[in-house]
Design a protein around this motif. Structure first.
Motif, PDB file in Angstrom:
ATOM      1  N   ASN A  82      35.966  35.154  52.531  1.00 49.49           N
ATOM      2  CA  ASN A  82      36.340  35.064  50.994  1.00 49.49           C
ATOM      3  C   ASN A  82      35.248  35.176  50.199  1.00 49.49           C
ATOM      4  O   ASN A  82      35.080  35.782  49.132  1.00 49.49           O
ATOM      5  N   GLU A  83      34.026  34.421  50.360  1.00 49.80           N
ATOM      6  CA  GLU A  83      32.842  34.479  49.903  1.00 49.80           C
ATOM      7  C   GLU A  83      32.346  35.863  49.433  1.00 49.80           C
ATOM      8  O   GLU A  83      32.008  36.493  48.479  1.00 49.80           O
ATOM      9  N   PHE A  84      32.280  36.528  50.744  1.00 50.39           N
ATOM     10  CA  PHE A  84      31.782  37.779  50.920  1.00 50.39           C
ATOM     11  C   PHE A  84      32.747  38.702  49.963  1.00 50.39           C
ATOM     12  O   PHE A  84      32.039  39.698  49.296  1.00 50.39           O
ATOM     13  N   GLY A  85      34.087  38.664  50.284  1.00 49.83           N
ATOM     14  CA  GLY A  85      34.854  39.524  49.243  1.00 49.83           C
ATOM     15  C   GLY A  85      34.670  39.263  47.775  1.00 49.83           C
ATOM     16  O   GLY A  85      34.571  40.173  47.180  1.00 49.83           O
ATOM     17  N   ASN A  86      34.363  37.998  47.128  1.00 45.99           N
ATOM     18  CA  ASN A  86      34.354  37.759  45.979  1.00 45.99           C
ATOM     19  C   ASN A  86      32.985  38.236  45.452  1.00 45.99           C
ATOM     20  O   ASN A  86      32.687  38.920  44.432  1.00 45.99           O
ATOM     21  N   ARG A  87      31.873  38.195  46.412  1.00 50.94           N
ATOM     22  CA  ARG A  87      30.262  38.742  45.883  1.00 50.94           C
ATOM     23  C   ARG A  87      30.441  40.208  45.877  1.00 50.94           C
ATOM     24  O   ARG A  87      29.820  40.749  45.214  1.00 50.94           O
ATOM     25  N   ASN A  88      31.367  40.916  46.718  1.00 52.06           N
ATOM     26  CA  ASN A  88      31.524  42.360  46.574  1.00 52.06           C
ATOM     27  C   ASN A  88      32.514  42.912  45.959  1.00 52.06           C
ATOM     28  O   ASN A  88      32.893  44.081  46.073  1.00 52.06           O
ATOM     29  N   LYS A  89      33.006  42.222  45.145  1.00 54.42           N
ATOM     30  CA  LYS A  89      34.302  42.484  44.396  1.00 54.42           C
ATOM     31  C   LYS A  89      35.380  43.225  45.241  1.00 54.42           C
ATOM     32  O   LYS A  89      35.774  44.397  45.059  1.00 54.42           O
ATOM     33  N   LEU A  90      35.637  42.649  46.112  1.00 52.30           N
ATOM     34  CA  LEU A  90      36.886  43.258  47.055  1.00 52.30           C
ATOM     35  C   LEU A  90      38.090  42.204  46.966  1.00 52.30           C
ATOM     36  O   LEU A  90      38.790  42.169  48.029  1.00 52.30           O
ATOM     37  N   ASN A  91      38.427  41.972  45.924  1.00 52.46           N
ATOM     38  CA  ASN A  91      39.877  41.464  45.346  1.00 52.46           C
ATOM     39  C   ASN A  91      39.791  40.003  46.026  1.00 52.46           C
ATOM     40  O   ASN A  91      41.027  39.741  46.080  1.00 52.46           O
ATOM     41  N   CYS A  92      38.709  39.301  45.909  1.00 53.09           N
ATOM     42  CA  CYS A  92      38.626  37.843  46.400  1.00 53.09           C
ATOM     43  C   CYS A  92      38.147  37.054  45.302  1.00 53.09           C
ATOM     44  O   CYS A  92      37.162  37.250  44.695  1.00 53.09           O
ATOM     45  N   SER A  93      39.082  36.087  44.916  1.00 51.96           N
ATOM     46  CA  SER A  93      38.575  34.712  43.870  1.00 51.96           C
ATOM     47  C   SER A  93      37.335  34.015  44.600  1.00 51.96           C
ATOM     48  O   SER A  93      36.889  34.120  45.726  1.00 51.96           O
ATOM     49  N   THR A  94      36.660  33.236  43.747  1.00 57.79           N
ATOM     50  CA  THR A  94      35.611  32.312  44.169  1.00 57.79           C
ATOM     51  C   THR A  94      36.296  31.556  45.490  1.00 57.79           C
ATOM     52  O   THR A  94      37.516  31.237  45.356  1.00 57.79           O
ATOM     53  N   ASN A  95      35.739  30.635  46.116  1.00 56.18           N
ATOM     54  CA  ASN A  95      35.960  30.203  47.120  1.00 56.18           C
ATOM     55  C   ASN A  95      36.759  28.740  46.514  1.00 56.18           C
ATOM     56  O   ASN A  95      37.648  28.209  47.133  1.00 56.18           O
ATOM     57  N   ALA A  96      36.043  28.228  45.433  1.00 54.39           N
ATOM     58  CA  ALA A  96      36.816  27.082  44.850  1.00 54.39           C
ATOM     59  C   ALA A  96      38.063  27.286  44.011  1.00 54.39           C
ATOM     60  O   ALA A  96      38.884  26.610  44.336  1.00 54.39           O
ATOM     61  N   ALA A  97      38.286  28.752  43.679  1.00 54.99           N
ATOM     62  CA  ALA A  97      39.486  29.201  43.259  1.00 54.99           C
ATOM     63  C   ALA A  97      40.561  29.464  44.532  1.00 54.99           C
ATOM     64  O   ALA A  97      41.719  29.435  44.214  1.00 54.99           O
ATOM     65  N   SER A  98      40.112  29.846  45.697  1.00 50.44           N
ATOM     66  CA  SER A  98      40.718  30.039  46.976  1.00 50.44           C
ATOM     67  C   SER A  98      41.252  29.041  47.654  1.00 50.44           C
ATOM     68  O   SER A  98      41.773  29.143  48.719  1.00 50.44           O
ATOM     69  N   ALA A  99      40.452  27.891  47.212  1.00 47.37           N
ATOM     70  CA  ALA A  99      40.887  26.678  48.334  1.00 47.37           C
ATOM     71  C   ALA A  99      42.308  26.290  47.959  1.00 47.37           C
ATOM     72  O   ALA A  99      42.887  26.381  46.855  1.00 47.37           O
ATOM     73  N   ALA A 100      43.147  25.950  49.302  1.00 45.14           N
ATOM     74  CA  ALA A 100      44.304  25.631  49.261  1.00 45.14           C
ATOM     75  C   ALA A 100      44.937  26.868  48.992  1.00 45.14           C
ATOM     76  O   ALA A 100      46.422  26.665  48.416  1.00 45.14           O
TER      77      ALA A 100
END
Length: 205
Positions: A82-100
């Motif tokens: 998830n962190e990699f996806g967020n950092r590289n703009k691959l449609n992932c939110s931050t880990n904090a936002a994606s928790a639970a």
């Protein structure tokens, strides 16, 4: 329960049954993980299993029983994926936002457990020309199931469907019409919305 440290251990973990028709392995595939060679394995398998079981038993099983086979687009994401996806703009939110949320084995800031899967309901997509848009499925779920949040996408009317210990009961969409369909406090949130999903099969509990 420890994080798997061998292929055999991961194989065994994948055999964990979350509900009548779903196993943990069904949710571990990730295009990001596969393409970039990142491990998509839970750091806390017990929490991932607990959250995933709730998602499957309370939301996915009723959907599949009602509409037939579901197509799972994505489910669990490890923190690294998830962190990699967020950092590289691959449609992932931050880990904090994606928790639970997509990170099943990470509680959110409030200490709550949750899990999300992105799914397609083929029965609905195949009848899109005679339905009241993606909103027909959204309102059916809203009236019928204990979801926490829904977010719809243009392709195949795929949706992120979330189970959460503290459900927000919020529906949004990137499919037209884009934006917020409902949330608690809006005038359209309560009551029946059956007029939007006429022709749906009778719900079997």
């Amino acid at each position: 329960m420890r994080k798997p440290e061998s292929m055999r251990a991961l194989e065994d973990l994948g055999r964990t049954r979350l509900s009548e028709n779903f196993f943990l392995r069904d949710f571990l595939h990730s295009e990001i993980a596969a393409f970039y060679g990142i491990s998509n394995v839970p750091d806390d398998p017990a929490l991932a299993i607990a959250a995933g079981t709730k998602l499957c038993e309370e939301l996915l099983e009723p959907l599949q029983r009602h509409f037939g086979r579901l197509h799972i687009r994505s489910g669990y994401r490890s923190r690294a994926v998830n962190e990699f996806g967020n950092r590289n703009k691959l449609n992932c939110s931050t880990n904090a936002a994606s928790a639970a949320d997509h990170i099943w084995d990470m509680r959110d800031a409030g200490g709550c457990m949750g899990a999300t899967a992105c799914i397609v309901v083929p029965w609905v997509w195949d009848r899109r020309d005679r339905l009241d848009g993606w909103q027909s499925l959204a309102w059916w779920i809203h009236d019928t199931l204990p979801y926490a949040s829904l977010c719809f996408f243009p392709k195949l009317w795929a949706m992120n469907i979330q189970w959460h210990e503290c459900p927000a009961r919020r529906i949004a969409s990137y499919a037209e019409p884009k934006g917020l369909l409902t949330k608690q406090g809006m005038g359209n949130h309560s009551g029946s919305h059956a007029e939007h999903y006429r022709g749906f099969p009778d719900f079997r509990r």
